[in-house]
Design an enzyme around this catalytic site. Structure first.
Site, PDB file in Angstrom:
ATOM      1  N   CYS A  90      16.190  40.622  80.593  1.00  8.79           N
ATOM      2  CA  CYS A  90      16.217  39.327  79.841  1.00  8.79           C
ATOM      3  C   CYS A  90      17.193  39.549  78.769  1.00  8.79           C
ATOM      4  O   CYS A  90      17.169  40.497  78.190  1.00  8.79           O
ATOM      5  CB  CYS A  90      14.792  38.942  79.331  1.00  8.79           C
ATOM      6  N   CYS A  93      15.220  39.679  75.155  1.00  7.62           N
ATOM      7  CA  CYS A  93      14.359  40.770  74.734  1.00  7.62           C
ATOM      8  C   CYS A  93      14.458  42.107  75.572  1.00  7.62           C
ATOM      9  O   CYS A  93      13.690  43.130  75.392  1.00  7.62           O
ATOM     10  CB  CYS A  93      12.814  40.272  74.867  1.00  7.62           C
ATOM     11  N   CYS A 147      11.106  34.053  80.562  1.00  8.99           N
ATOM     12  CA  CYS A 147      10.453  35.492  80.367  1.00  8.99           C
ATOM     13  C   CYS A 147       9.228  35.660  79.766  1.00  8.99           C
ATOM     14  O   CYS A 147       8.758  34.868  78.673  1.00  8.99           O
ATOM     15  CB  CYS A 147      11.519  36.248  79.337  1.00  8.99           C
ATOM     16  N   CYS A 150       9.285  37.046  75.710  1.00  7.59           N
ATOM     17  CA  CYS A 150      10.197  36.414  74.729  1.00  7.59           C
ATOM     18  C   CYS A 150       9.938  34.971  74.948  1.00  7.59           C
ATOM     19  O   CYS A 150      10.392  34.154  74.075  1.00  7.59           O
ATOM     20  CB  CYS A 150      11.443  36.985  74.167  1.00  7.59           C
ATOM     21  N   CYS A 167      16.157  30.618  90.884  1.00  7.77           N
ATOM     22  CA  CYS A 167      17.604  30.266  90.829  1.00  7.77           C
ATOM     23  C   CYS A 167      17.650  30.369  89.201  1.00  7.77           C
ATOM     24  O   CYS A 167      17.344  29.658  88.633  1.00  7.77           O
ATOM     25  CB  CYS A 167      17.834  28.863  91.071  1.00  7.77           C
TER      26      CYS A 167
HETATM   27 ZN   LIG Z   1      12.730  37.919  77.228  1.00  8.32          ZN
END
Ligand SMILES: [Zn+2]
Length: 178
Positions: A90, A93, A147, A150, A167
């Site tokens: 991510c 984070c 995510c 975060c 996607c």
């Molecule tokens: Zn994250």
């Protein structure tokens, strides 16, 4: 959510029942009861930042996608064509979200995966809340993916040529080759 009337009603009945049957003294020392639904704390992401902090660590384009749920233009991130072994974290984070082992090559200009790492992605609803066939609005509803650490927007879970795939905006991820 925190004020579910049925839960309150049941809690009141329980308390009255306890008082009426004289069980209150017995129950007083019992503190490890499960929390009622109304006492469940609101969901909080493990990583939280102020808007100012997010803007300081992301480019305007990244902010628009990760924090405002935007979608990058097709083929605008090189990750859509990335086919090396490696990991995708991510951008908000650094949580490991996808492995290259589950990447699927789809010529549509975004990064497609069969699934995420375990417990890495949470989903939401993009568009009107679906009514499962009872409204033409269903066509405009999509499963949003973000995510779990975060809350940053990643992309969507879609039916693509017969397969359910993630996607994902390449902008939301940071690729590290193996
Ligand atoms: Zn994250």
């Amino acid at each position: 959510m925190a004020h579910h009337p049925i839960t309150h009603g049941r809690a009141g009945l329980n308390r009255r029942t306890i008082l009426a049957t004289g069980l209150l003294g017995t129950m007083a020392g019992f503190t490890h009861r499960p929390a009622a639904a109304s006492e469940t704390p609101p969901f909080r992401y493990e990583v939280t930042r102020s808007d100012t902090e997010w803007k300081a660590r992301l480019t305007p384009a990244e902010y628009r996608i990760l924090r405002e749920g935007g979608t990058e233009l097709p083929a605008s991130s090189p990750l859509w064509q990335e086919d090396r072994d490696g990991t995708y974290c991510c951008r908000g984070c650094d949580l490991l979200i996808y492995s290259a082992a589950w990447k699927v090559s789809v010529p549509k200009g975004w990064a497609f995966f069969r699934h995420s790492e375990r417990d890495a992605v949470l989903t939401g609803i993009d568009g009107p809340v679906p009514s499962y066939g009872m409204s033409p609005d269903d066509d405009t509803t999509m499963i949003e993916a973000h995510c779990r650490r975060c809350g940053s927007h990643l992309g969507h879970v879609l039916l693509v040529e017969g397969s359910v795939l993630h996607c994902i905006n390449g902008t939301s991820l940071r690729f590290t080759p193996a």
